[in-house]
Design a protein around this motif. Structure first.
Motif: not given
Length: 240
Positions: A156-172
């Motif tokens: 779940l922590k991995y998914l939360w990091n992947v779906f993070s809003q940081e950098n305008n969703w760039d990582d996602y």
């Protein structure tokens, strides 16, 4: 993929009245795979019903979106209602242990959605439930969840990091386009992407195309909407 025959599960997804008793509407009574399949089929149906005219001139953003973009609006409303339903399923439990058991069951649904259905949209529904302020603040519940299912908590922590809003969703977006979508295409697997991602990408592509194109306005409008329309009419069809 086979639709669930039971009318009871459909009633649990569209409850008319919330009863605090441990009754037929408790989602733990249904296998995670069945809930995952039903969510995917419901959202697939919403997606396939979207008409091209709902996208033209960004009708789904207008104040008259319920009239101009009824299917997109219905899909987004179902998203919000399902988040509220799942949050209620957790909060109606009287102890932290029981609340943790609902979270564990919902995360089992996430596993099925990811591994079997490749359904990001429905995963976002459950993650939005976990992110809901009334759920996120349940510290003791989350502690029990972490103790009982440490591997679930790590995933779940991995998914939360992947779906993070940081950098305008760039990582996602990077994960979605460079890993998830690419893997599904390479394996010829159907996928159900998050409606918000598809609409935002369509808007970005629209303005990018405007900047580089020398075609007339009608040609631009037709061109920029085709990617989304083609996606709606192709990939999700392969679900059975």
């Amino acid at each position: 993929m086979i639709s669930i025959k039971s009318k009871q599960l459909r009633r649990s997804l569209y409850p008319i009245k919330i009863d605090i008793k441990f009754d037929v509407h408790d989602i733990r009574k249904y296998p995670a795979i069945d809930i995952a399949d039903e969510l995917t089929l419901i959202n697939q149906n919403f997606l396939l019903n979207i008409k091209p005219e709902e996208l033209f001139n960004f009708a789904f953003l207008s104040t008259e979106k319920k009239i101009l973009a009824p299917n997109i609006t219905s899909m987004l409303e179902f998203y919000d209602k399902t988040v509220a339903l799942f949050a209620t399923q957790i909060l109606r439990q009287k102890t932290d242990k029981l609340r943790a058991s609902v979270i564990i069951h919902l995360f089992s649904v996430v596993q099925q959605l990811y591994i079997k259905n490749h359904d990001i949209h429905s995963i976002r529904i459950i993650l939005a439930t976990f992110d809901h302020p009334s759920i996120f603040r349940l510290r003791e519940t989350w502690r029990k969840f972490r103790i009982q299912k440490p591997k679930f908590y790590t995933a779940l922590k991995y998914l939360w990091n992947v779906f993070s809003q940081e950098n305008n969703w760039d990582d996602y977006h990077s994960w979605l386009e460079q890993k998830f979508i690419k893997d599904c295409l390479n394996k010829n697997q159907p996928m159900l992407l998050f409606i918000g991602y598809l609409l935002s990408k369509m808007i970005i592509d629209h303005y990018r195309y405007y900047e580089i194109s020398n075609h007339n306005k009608n040609e631009k409008s037709s061109r920029v909407h085709m990617t989304f329309i083609e996606y709606i009419k192709s990939s999700p069809k392969h679900y059975k």
